[in-house]
Design a protein around this motif. Structure first.
Motif, short mmCIF file in Angstrom:
data_model
loop_
_atom_site.label_atom_id
_atom_site.label_comp_id
_atom_site.label_asym_id
_atom_site.label_seq_id
_atom_site.Cartn_x
_atom_site.Cartn_y
_atom_site.Cartn_z
N GLU A 115 0.59 -1.22 0.06
CA GLU A 115 -0.05 -0.04 0.18
C GLU A 115 0.87 1.16 -0.06
N GLN A 116 2.10 1.16 0.42
CA GLN A 116 3.16 2.33 0.55
C GLN A 116 3.32 2.71 -1.08
N GLN B 137 -0.30 -7.15 -10.48
CA GLN B 137 -1.23 -8.09 -9.65
C GLN B 137 -1.10 -7.67 -8.40
N LEU B 138 0.06 -7.50 -7.97
CA LEU B 138 0.42 -7.15 -6.41
C LEU B 138 -0.47 -5.94 -6.16
N LEU B 139 -0.39 -4.88 -6.97
CA LEU B 139 -0.98 -3.65 -6.80
C LEU B 139 -2.36 -3.70 -6.97
N ASP C 179 -4.46 1.71 -9.77
CA ASP C 179 -4.73 3.13 -10.47
C ASP C 179 -3.89 4.10 -9.90
N GLU C 180 -3.42 3.82 -8.88
CA GLU C 180 -2.65 4.97 -8.06
C GLU C 180 -0.99 4.93 -7.99
N VAL C 181 -0.50 3.99 -9.01
CA VAL C 181 0.90 3.64 -8.88
C VAL C 181 1.20 3.94 -10.45
#
Length: 327
Positions: free
Chosen positions: A107-108, A127-129, A136-138
């Motif tokens: 999450e970091q 997949q991890l994200l 969508d935030e990375v």
């Protein structure tokens, strides 16, 4: 006297600590005892290795399980005959002074820019994200065609917040530049396979006993390396003397693979090289969800237990052979 068989073994990359058990197996005569003469061939990544085995250009290859399925999606027929590491070696890594905080949770990565070193590590990171709810935030960059070395430089100079490679990549650059590294092993969050030993359909049909002999000797190599990692690194350096200057890192790579990726409760219960159909199915689902494969895949068709020499002590009693250092 039994005639010696020649066997080409396609590595995924150039020799490194992760591969030291195979060089030790040759150095200690384990392959020779099986009547095999091994030709090690350096590689250019797991997809390259898996494709060469599937085409019949190499007898056996070392390749990541995700690459095996990716190659199958391109119309080839790779066949995994043993699971070497039960967890993927992929890892997100960074330097503390670049990232700002200790990296300990997926999450970091929200709001960060992450550079992958290969297509398969990009798929696993996506997949991890996704599982963490932050895809969508990375800003997950496309793969840099100039390999992981340029990706490492992007972390070092702060161009990106983190990179994706394999476990120990972060430690390696941290020590080299006297900076504090952090690593997030993807295998701790995605229950999918790491490295496998792969062949092609023609070789599997024509030389089944050769495959069994290779797997027996390789299992002996892994057990011996786990008991004596220094000797395993000696065998690796014997192959490539330039690795002597990074000897500590190469040993760390092997020990990380042996204790965190290879020796798991599943191996303890089922023996060396055992494959779990459920895990192959999970990996297939993971890859399919990313929509980055060339075509359809069938996880059940890319692996077999036919050639694993179960019923033999080196395989069935593998846990007892490595227990003094594995637990």
């Amino acid at each position: 006297m039994t005639a010696t068989e020649s066997l080409s073994f396609q590595l995924n990359w150039e020799p490194n600590g992760f591969q030291s058990p195979y060089f030790l197996a040759r150095e200690e005569g384990f392959y020779a005892a099986e009547g095999l003469e091994i030709e090690f061939v350096e590689g250019h990544g797991s997809p390259y290795a898996a494709e060469r085995a599937a085409r019949g250009d190499a007898d056996i290859a070392l390749a990541g399980a995700s690459a095996v399925l990716a190659v199958q999606s391109e119309g080839f027929e790779p066949l995994a005959v043993a699971a070497v590491t039960q967890k993927t070696p992929a890892a997100v890594y960074t330097l503390r002074d670049v990232f700002g905080d200790p990296l300990s949770e997926p999450e970091q990565l929200a709001g960060r820019t992450v550079a992958p070193s290969a297509t398969k590590t990009r798929i696993l990171t996506a997949q991890l994200l996704e599982n963490a709810g932050i895809r969508d935030e990375v800003d997950l960059l496309e793969v840099d065609p100039h390999t992981h070395h340029r990706v490492q430089h992007k972390v070092i100079d702060g161009t990106v917040d983190a990179a994706v490679g394999v476990v120990t990549n972060g430690i390696e650059i941290g020590r080299e530049h006297d900076r504090t590294p952090d690593e997030l092993p993807i295998g701790d969050y995605l229950d999918i396979y790491g490295m496998t030993l792969v062949t092609g359909p023609e070789f599997a049909d024509e030389r089944p006993e050769t495959i069994r002999s290779f797997l027996r000797a390789t299992a002996r190599g892994w057990a011996a390396a786990t008991r004596d990692p220094e000797r395993a690194v000696d065998a690796l350096v014997e192959r490539n003397a330039t690795l002597e200057r990074n000897r500590e890192i190469e040993r760390l790579k092997f020990e990380t693979a042996a204790h965190r990726l290879q020796f798991t409760p599943y191996v303890r219960d089922h023996g060396w090289g055992a494959q779990d159909p459920a895990r192959w199915q999970r990996l297939g689902e993971t890859l399919s969800e990313t929509a980055l494969l060339e075509g359809a895949i069938d996880p059940d068709a890319v692996w077999t237990e036919t050639f694993r020499p179960d019923g033999e002590p080196i395989v069935d009693d593998y846990a007892d052979r490595v227990r003094p250092t594995a637990e």
